[in-house]
Write a protein that holds these residues in place. Structure first.
Motif, PDB file in Angstrom:
ATOM      1  N   UNK A 157       0.731  -1.204   0.023  1.00 47.37           N
ATOM      2  CA  UNK A 157       0.182   0.008   0.116  1.00 47.37           C
ATOM      3  C   UNK A 157       0.958   1.354   0.030  1.00 47.37           C
ATOM      4  N   UNK A 158       2.005   1.259   0.332  1.00 48.27           N
ATOM      5  CA  UNK A 158       2.940   2.373   0.395  1.00 48.27           C
ATOM      6  C   UNK A 158       2.751   3.029   1.868  1.00 48.27           C
ATOM      7  N   UNK A 159       2.272   2.232   2.918  1.00 45.29           N
ATOM      8  CA  UNK A 159       2.165   2.936   3.858  1.00 45.29           C
ATOM      9  C   UNK A 159       1.232   4.077   4.065  1.00 45.29           C
ATOM     10  N   UNK A 160       1.406   4.846   5.170  1.00 48.92           N
ATOM     11  CA  UNK A 160       0.320   5.864   5.379  1.00 48.92           C
ATOM     12  C   UNK A 160       1.035   7.059   4.274  1.00 48.92           C
ATOM     13  N   UNK A 161       0.182   7.691   3.956  1.00 44.72           N
ATOM     14  CA  UNK A 161       0.489   9.135   3.022  1.00 44.72           C
ATOM     15  C   UNK A 161       0.726  10.260   4.066  1.00 44.72           C
ATOM     16  N   UNK A 162       2.040  10.717   3.709  1.00 45.59           N
ATOM     17  CA  UNK A 162       2.489  11.517   4.570  1.00 45.59           C
ATOM     18  C   UNK A 162       2.151  12.875   4.142  1.00 45.59           C
ATOM     19  N   UNK A 163       1.083  13.199   3.071  1.00 45.79           N
ATOM     20  CA  UNK A 163       0.645  14.504   2.688  1.00 45.79           C
ATOM     21  C   UNK A 163      -0.301  14.911   3.819  1.00 45.79           C
ATOM     22  N   UNK A 164      -0.789  13.841   4.834  1.00 44.84           N
ATOM     23  CA  UNK A 164      -1.872  14.212   5.684  1.00 44.84           C
ATOM     24  C   UNK A 164      -1.046  14.803   7.042  1.00 44.84           C
ATOM     25  N   UNK A 165      -1.058  15.952   6.998  1.00 44.96           N
ATOM     26  CA  UNK A 165      -0.557  16.849   8.159  1.00 44.96           C
ATOM     27  C   UNK A 165      -1.598  17.533   8.722  1.00 44.96           C
ATOM     28  N   UNK A 166      -1.786  17.446  10.064  1.00 44.05           N
ATOM     29  CA  UNK A 166      -2.816  17.822  10.888  1.00 44.05           C
ATOM     30  C   UNK A 166      -3.613  16.811  11.467  1.00 44.05           C
ATOM     31  N   UNK A 167      -4.420  16.778  12.472  1.00 43.17           N
ATOM     32  CA  UNK A 167      -5.381  15.999  12.748  1.00 43.17           C
ATOM     33  C   UNK A 167      -6.241  15.260  11.681  1.00 43.17           C
ATOM     34  N   UNK A 168      -6.428  13.835  11.675  1.00 47.61           N
ATOM     35  CA  UNK A 168      -7.365  13.195  10.915  1.00 47.61           C
ATOM     36  C   UNK A 168      -7.131  12.942   9.543  1.00 47.61           C
ATOM     37  N   UNK A 169      -7.571  11.764   9.212  1.00 54.08           N
ATOM     38  CA  UNK A 169      -8.055  11.565   7.828  1.00 54.08           C
ATOM     39  C   UNK A 169      -6.808  10.461   7.415  1.00 54.08           C
ATOM     40  N   UNK A 170      -5.633  10.213   7.929  1.00 53.60           N
ATOM     41  CA  UNK A 170      -4.822   9.430   7.485  1.00 53.60           C
ATOM     42  C   UNK A 170      -5.134   7.952   7.478  1.00 53.60           C
ATOM     43  N   UNK A 171      -5.917   7.724   8.642  1.00 57.11           N
ATOM     44  CA  UNK A 171      -6.262   6.273   8.547  1.00 57.11           C
ATOM     45  C   UNK A 171      -7.406   5.957   7.644  1.00 57.11           C
ATOM     46  N   UNK A 172      -8.286   6.777   7.601  1.00 55.41           N
ATOM     47  CA  UNK A 172      -9.454   6.636   6.360  1.00 55.41           C
ATOM     48  C   UNK A 172      -8.872   6.285   5.005  1.00 55.41           C
ATOM     49  N   UNK A 173      -7.709   7.253   4.965  1.00 53.75           N
ATOM     50  CA  UNK A 173      -7.039   7.053   3.574  1.00 53.75           C
ATOM     51  C   UNK A 173      -6.386   5.964   3.300  1.00 53.75           C
ATOM     52  N   UNK A 174      -5.643   5.436   4.548  1.00 57.11           N
ATOM     53  CA  UNK A 174      -5.037   3.738   4.302  1.00 57.11           C
ATOM     54  C   UNK A 174      -5.960   2.997   4.009  1.00 57.11           C
ATOM     55  N   UNK A 175      -7.244   3.099   4.765  1.00 61.18           N
ATOM     56  CA  UNK A 175      -8.240   2.040   4.949  1.00 61.18           C
ATOM     57  C   UNK A 175      -8.916   2.101   3.429  1.00 61.18           C
ATOM     58  N   UNK A 176      -9.269   3.334   2.810  1.00 55.92           N
ATOM     59  CA  UNK A 176      -9.645   3.331   1.421  1.00 55.92           C
ATOM     60  C   UNK A 176      -8.561   2.772   0.512  1.00 55.92           C
ATOM     61  N   UNK A 177      -7.307   3.036   0.652  1.00 55.60           N
ATOM     62  CA  UNK A 177      -6.236   2.413  -0.518  1.00 55.60           C
ATOM     63  C   UNK A 177      -6.299   0.845  -0.153  1.00 55.60           C
ATOM     64  N   UNK A 178      -6.423   0.385   0.773  1.00 56.94           N
ATOM     65  CA  UNK A 178      -6.374  -1.059   1.519  1.00 56.94           C
ATOM     66  C   UNK A 178      -7.615  -1.764   0.537  1.00 56.94           C
ATOM     67  N   UNK A 179      -8.729  -1.184   0.850  1.00 55.70           N
ATOM     68  CA  UNK A 179     -10.035  -1.903   0.244  1.00 55.70           C
ATOM     69  C   UNK A 179      -9.859  -1.811  -1.302  1.00 55.70           C
ATOM     70  N   UNK A 180      -9.370  -0.758  -1.778  1.00 58.43           N
ATOM     71  CA  UNK A 180      -8.945  -0.436  -3.252  1.00 58.43           C
ATOM     72  C   UNK A 180      -8.037  -1.424  -3.771  1.00 58.43           C
ATOM     73  N   UNK A 181      -7.028  -1.798  -2.979  1.00 59.98           N
ATOM     74  CA  UNK A 181      -5.942  -2.872  -3.378  1.00 59.98           C
ATOM     75  C   UNK A 181      -6.278  -4.521  -3.152  1.00 59.98           C
ATOM     76  N   UNK A 182      -7.848  -4.658  -2.869  1.00 56.46           N
ATOM     77  CA  UNK A 182      -7.954  -5.976  -2.446  1.00 56.46           C
ATOM     78  C   UNK A 182      -7.970  -6.646  -1.223  1.00 56.46           C
ATOM     79  N   UNK A 183      -7.960  -5.554  -0.323  1.00 57.46           N
ATOM     80  CA  UNK A 183      -7.860  -6.037   1.238  1.00 57.46           C
ATOM     81  C   UNK A 183      -9.164  -6.617   1.572  1.00 57.46           C
ATOM     82  N   UNK A 184      -8.959  -7.460   2.712  1.00 61.78           N
ATOM     83  CA  UNK A 184     -10.100  -8.015   3.428  1.00 61.78           C
ATOM     84  C   UNK A 184     -10.132  -7.273   4.616  1.00 61.78           C
ATOM     85  N   UNK A 185     -11.205  -6.584   4.947  1.00 64.66           N
ATOM     86  CA  UNK A 185     -11.396  -5.695   6.285  1.00 64.66           C
ATOM     87  C   UNK A 185     -12.042  -6.436   7.241  1.00 64.66           C
ATOM     88  N   UNK A 186     -11.534  -6.508   8.554  1.00 66.60           N
ATOM     89  CA  UNK A 186     -12.202  -7.276   9.553  1.00 66.60           C
ATOM     90  C   UNK A 186     -12.090  -6.299  10.908  1.00 66.60           C
TER      91      UNK A 186
END
Length: 405
Positions: free
Chosen positions: A195-224
């Motif tokens: 996935x390339x890890x967390x996106x470091x363009x996210x500076x300031x509170x919030x959003x980096x986890x949702x962004x990782x979750x989106x990219x994970x789902x978009x890359x075929x991840x199984x969410x549990x």
């Protein structure tokens, strides 16, 4: 040694009964100026039924970084504002375990937390798991104290309802990334790196986890959602605090720019990160190419970008190769062979997203394919498993009447 049992779609329930191996777990704890909270969290990590392989505290620029302790490594970065994404990546780079667990310094795990959070991850390489976040006032709780005895605070209703409605993410869809919380999250290093890890363009509170979750789902991840993996957060959820509207608005704008899921993006015009990447399967010198581009620009699904050779439509058509960011974030790629009716992309994408498909073909009256849409989700899982377009996602055909030539 980990096992890897593939499952179709998001069917993590099919792993029930598969033996659970014992993984090497690296825990990354994100910290900033929280010595008392960190002491509670590190003490709790030392009492896990599944002992961690290693613990790395990733400090986001505290004036006095935490002191290293036995079994705990501390890595630091300069204080340039709230940079949780960069801190978590820094911590991950200094780990060696096969499974990564991310915790925040203000979240105290129960003794069975690591075992519960990693049990599905250890059986399937595509899994991204999140634990159950409970809330309490832990100010007076000493290290080693039981968080369940502290004054309780209400659990976030939006999370509770989201996990209930999706049956702990078994029925996850393209918007379920909103329930990925990096304060208590686990995945294999192989998936994190893919996935390339967390996106470091996210500076300031919030959003980096949702962004990782989106990219994970978009890359075929199984969410549990691992309900038994309980971590106690010190203090209320943001919904229980005096909300900083300007900060939340900034978070929403960052997500809209980088996450092309339609509800998240809203009505904003498409930018450099589109929802659908379109390639033309035609000789650029033929008249049909110009008509095909015109038909694509008239599609009801507007969030797309066209790539073509030649000098057609400068500023509108992309002539350079797709960027890694575009390939990772677009929900689909579309190969077009002839002009399409205005609703074709909308219909193909709806079919793919609704049924979690890998491929949707648009066929003309004689059955000839006029466009082929492949989902990034199926491509991503297939890439990691070296299967090409992952066949578990399935295919469908929609009938269209191509525009007259």
């Amino acid at each position: 040694m980990l096992t890897d049992r593939p499952v179709p779609h998001n069917r993590w329930d099919l792993l029930d009964g598969v033996p659970v191996p014992t993984p090497q777990v690296s825990v990354v704890v994100c910290h900033y100026e929280q010595p008392a909270q960190l002491a509670r969290t590190l003490h709790a990590l030392g009492r896990q039924t599944l002992p961690p392989h290693e613990i790395v505290v990733a400090d986001d620029g505290s004036r006095r970084p935490p002191e290293p302790a036995p079994g705990v490594r501390v890595v630091t970065q300069p204080d340039r504002g709230f940079r949780a994404a960069a801190a978590r990546n820094l911590g991950a780079r200094h780990t060696t375990g096969e499974v990564l667990v991310f915790l925040d310094a203000d979240t105290v795990p129960e003794p069975g937390f690591l075992a519960a959070l990693t049990r599905t991850v250890a059986r399937c390489a595509d899994v991204l798991a999140v634990g159950r976040r409970r809330h309490a006032d832990l100010r007076d709780l000493p290290p080693g104290g039981d968080p369940a005895t502290a004054p309780r605070l209400s659990e976030p209703g939006w999370l509770t309802e989201g996990y209930r409605a999706t049956r702990d993410l078994l029925d996850a869809d393209g918007r379920s990334f909103r329930y990925v919380i990096s304060a208590l999250m686990a995945l294999r290093r192989s998936l994190f790196d893919d996935l390339g890890g967390f996106d470091e363009r996210f500076v300031g509170y919030g959003g980096e986890d949702w962004d990782l979750g989106y990219r994970a789902w978009n890359a075929g991840a199984v969410l549990v959602h691992e309900r038994a993996a309980v971590g106690w957060h010190d203090g209320p959820d943001w919904a229980g605090r005096a909300e900083d509207r300007a900060r939340k608005d900034l978070e929403s704008r960052r997500l809209a720019a980088l996450v092309p899921e339609p509800i998240t993006r809203g009505a904003a015009p498409p930018g450099p990160v589109p929802d659908v990447l379109v390639d033309l399967d035609a000789d650029p010198s033929t008249p049909d190419v110009a008509r095909t581009v015109q038909a694509l620009l008239a599609q009801t699904h507007r969030d797309l970008r066209i790539r073509a050779l030649g000098e057609l439509y400068p500023g509108t058509v992309q002539h350079e190769p797709w960027t890694p960011d575009q390939l990772r974030r677009a929900r689909a790629r579309l190969l077009v062979r002839s002009p399409l009716p205005a609703r074709t992309v909308e219909l193909m994408l709806r079919e793919a997203v609704t049924h979690d498909l890998g491929e949707v073909r648009a066929s003309g009256p004689a059955g000839e394919p006029v466009a082929i849409l492949t989902t990034t989700r199926a491509l991503g899982r297939g890439r990691r498993r070296a299967t090409g377009l992952d066949p578990a996602f399935g295919r469908a055909v929609v009938r269209v009447d191509p525009l007259l030539r």
